[in-house]
Design an enzyme around this catalytic site. Structure first.
Site, PDB file in Angstrom:
ATOM      1  N   HIS A 108     -20.446  58.001  16.431  1.00 45.94           N
ATOM      2  CA  HIS A 108     -20.150  56.658  16.882  1.00 45.94           C
ATOM      3  C   HIS A 108     -21.453  55.905  17.133  1.00 45.94           C
ATOM      4  CE1 HIS A 108     -16.350  58.931  18.046  1.00 45.94           C
ATOM      5  NE2 HIS A 108     -15.906  58.044  16.815  1.00 45.94           N
ATOM      6  N   TYR A 163     -10.454  68.103  23.320  1.00 47.03           N
ATOM      7  CA  TYR A 163     -10.915  66.761  23.886  1.00 47.03           C
ATOM      8  C   TYR A 163      -9.824  65.950  24.138  1.00 47.03           C
ATOM      9  CZ  TYR A 163     -13.794  62.930  24.694  1.00 47.03           C
ATOM     10  OH  TYR A 163     -14.510  61.551  25.111  1.00 47.03           O
ATOM     11  N   HIS A 194     -14.467  51.203  23.568  1.00 46.83           N
ATOM     12  CA  HIS A 194     -15.623  50.707  23.824  1.00 46.83           C
ATOM     13  C   HIS A 194     -16.553  50.505  22.807  1.00 46.83           C
ATOM     14  CE1 HIS A 194     -16.890  54.830  24.552  1.00 46.83           C
ATOM     15  NE2 HIS A 194     -18.064  54.562  24.474  1.00 46.83           N
ATOM     16  N   HIS A 253     -12.037  55.018  35.431  1.00 43.05           N
ATOM     17  CA  HIS A 253     -12.636  55.904  34.876  1.00 43.05           C
ATOM     18  C   HIS A 253     -14.294  55.690  34.570  1.00 43.05           C
ATOM     19  CE1 HIS A 253     -12.875  59.167  31.659  1.00 43.05           C
ATOM     20  NE2 HIS A 253     -14.007  58.514  31.203  1.00 43.05           N
ATOM     21  N   GLU A 294     -23.736  57.699  19.721  1.00 42.17           N
ATOM     22  CA  GLU A 294     -23.196  58.858  20.340  1.00 42.17           C
ATOM     23  C   GLU A 294     -22.702  59.919  19.126  1.00 42.17           C
ATOM     24  OE1 GLU A 294     -19.948  57.604  22.582  1.00 42.17           O
ATOM     25  OE2 GLU A 294     -20.748  56.066  23.695  1.00 42.17           O
ATOM     26  N   HIS A 331     -14.816  52.427  19.350  1.00 39.61           N
ATOM     27  CA  HIS A 331     -14.300  53.726  19.398  1.00 39.61           C
ATOM     28  C   HIS A 331     -13.359  54.028  20.582  1.00 39.61           C
ATOM     29  CE1 HIS A 331     -18.285  54.560  20.981  1.00 39.61           C
ATOM     30  NE2 HIS A 331     -17.877  55.577  21.468  1.00 39.61           N
TER      31      HIS A 331
END
Length: 428
Positions: free
Chosen positions: A359, A344, A329, A286, A335, A365
């Site tokens: 976050h 989402y 991460h 990803h 963010e 998160h």
């Protein structure tokens, strides 16, 4: 009303609503045609490098100096800079969607509710994120933000934004970028909700593409600027100006939307996120969310933005032997996320259209328990993520929630429970 636009980002545009109003070969002739006044709006210092210099010449019926004296305006929900935040724990935070009030008349200005803040408008660093809850149009009222430019993300309801340079129509899925210092007003046609990033730092620009090459992500030609249009109706106007974090009001006997012609590259723009050319992995893993950057406001540290505007639009997932949702991460960047419509993929439950999450720097998160189970158990065939549009305002500066955000009743007290089912599955 059918609106016309000009396309491009950073272009040198020119437009006139009356033939012959735009001077040819000079910016400020001794006498402007049709009895107009020449006025310069500068979005950067005069001596900024040519490639970064932003300014627009306006040819208007009366200059903007013709206004009454300003007096303080009350708007208790609008905050500016880290100083206006409150202490908050280093926890992931999420807010439920807030309904648009029915019994309280709220236009765009009255409906601004600041959610998170950082930086300092006077130091020209950082951003604030606001939620707009509006149910009526601004009529003989205009807003001027002297602190920063405003990136408006429509979420519910159509916005018709009249600016000094012309009119933009913005629907959910589209965004508007409104330059610092330019007057505008917003008309709505029902209960309206939008997210706003107020940027005090370097003006938003298209990101560099690096190894991607010359094509991909947001294309400059898909940003639309208005054509010249002016109001002719007589009558008073209220001017509301955001200046140094406070609101000030004045009255004048004419419209501020009296620009008959203009040329320059400091212009309001609209962009349809459906035109974003998504780049992704076609082998494995990803990729970083930076590949979804639409606009960036750089800081004095290369690659570490004052603010990035990132979207997560419909797209194909085809990576092999890969955990496809965002990985777990912790990040040096902070963010703030919102959801325009749909679902989402990392939060199938709990994160709803019109909602928000935060976050901050180094706050862990990632996907909730349901998303993890689905992603690790799925057969990895090509998959289309459809009916989805999330976005992120990412900043190098830590966000401070406002008292309204923490005490307004919309915070999701059970947010952390979405990870409670992630058990220790270690099998030595």
């Amino acid at each position: 009303m059918t609106l016309r636009y000009q396309s491009g980002f950073g272009n040198e545009f020119a437009s006139e609503a009356v033939e012959g109003a735009l001077p040819i070969g000079r910016n400020s002739p001794q006498r402007v045609a049709h009895g107009l006044y020449a006025e310069l709006l500068s979005g950067t210092a005069f001596t900024a490098p040519r490639a970064e210099n932003r300014r627009t010449w306006l040819y208007r019926r009366q200059p903007s100096v013709v206004t009454g004296a300003f007096a303080p305006c009350a708007q208790p929900w609008l905050k500016t800079g880290a100083k206006d935040g409150v202490a908050a724990p280093p926890d992931p935070l999420r807010w439920h969607p807030l309904p648009v009030p029915e019994n309280e008349p709220l236009d765009f200005v009255d409906g601004l509710r600041t959610v998170v803040v950082n930086g300092d408008a006077d130091a020209q660093t950082g951003i604030a994120v606001h939620l707009v809850l509006a149910n009526r149009s601004m009529t003989r009222r205009a807003f001027v933000n002297a602190d920063g430019e405003m990136l408006v993300v429509a979420q519910q309801g159509r916005l018709v934004i009249t600016t000094e340079l012309g009119v933009l129509e913005v629907s959910p899925g589209e965004v508007a970028l409104l330059p610092r210092g330019m007057a505008f007003k917003v008309a709505v046609d029902g209960p309206t909700r939008a997210y706003v990033c107020e940027n005090y730092g370097a003006p938003f620009r298209l990101p560099e593409l690096g190894p991607i090459g010359s094509n991909g992500l947001a294309n400059a030609r898909d940003f639309l600027a208005p054509v010249a249009a002016f109001e002719s109706e007589a009558g008073d106007y209220e001017i509301v100006k955001k200046y140094g974090g406070a609101l000030w009001g004045a009255r004048q006997d004419h419209t501020p939307f009296n620009v008959v012609a203009w040329h320059g590259n400091l212009v309001p723009l609209k962009y349809d996120t459906a035109r974003f050319n998504t780049i992704g992995s076609i082998s494995f893993d990803h990729p970083d969310p930076s590949i979804f950057t639409v606009l960036t406001s750089p800081s004095d540290t290369p690659g570490t933005a004052n603010c990035d505007f990132v979207i997560f639009p419909p797209r194909w997932l085809v990576a092999e032997d890969t955990f496809r949702p965002p990985w777990y991460h912790r990040n040096v960047m902070s963010e703030f996320m919102g959801l325009v419509h749909g679902q989402y993929d990392a939060k199938p439950e709990g994160f709803k259209p019109g909602g928000m999450s935060l976050h901050n720097c180094m706050v862990p998160h990632g996907p909730d328990t349901e998303a993890f189970a689905k992603a690790t158990g799925a057969e990895l065939a090509p998959q289309k993520l459809d009916d989805t549009l999330a976005f992120m305002f990412e900043s190098r500066w830590r966000f401070h929630p406002t008292a309204w955000a923490m005490e307004g009743g919309a915070i999701d007290a059970a947010y952390a429970e979405c990870w409670a089912g992630l058990a220790d599955g270690f099998k030595p």
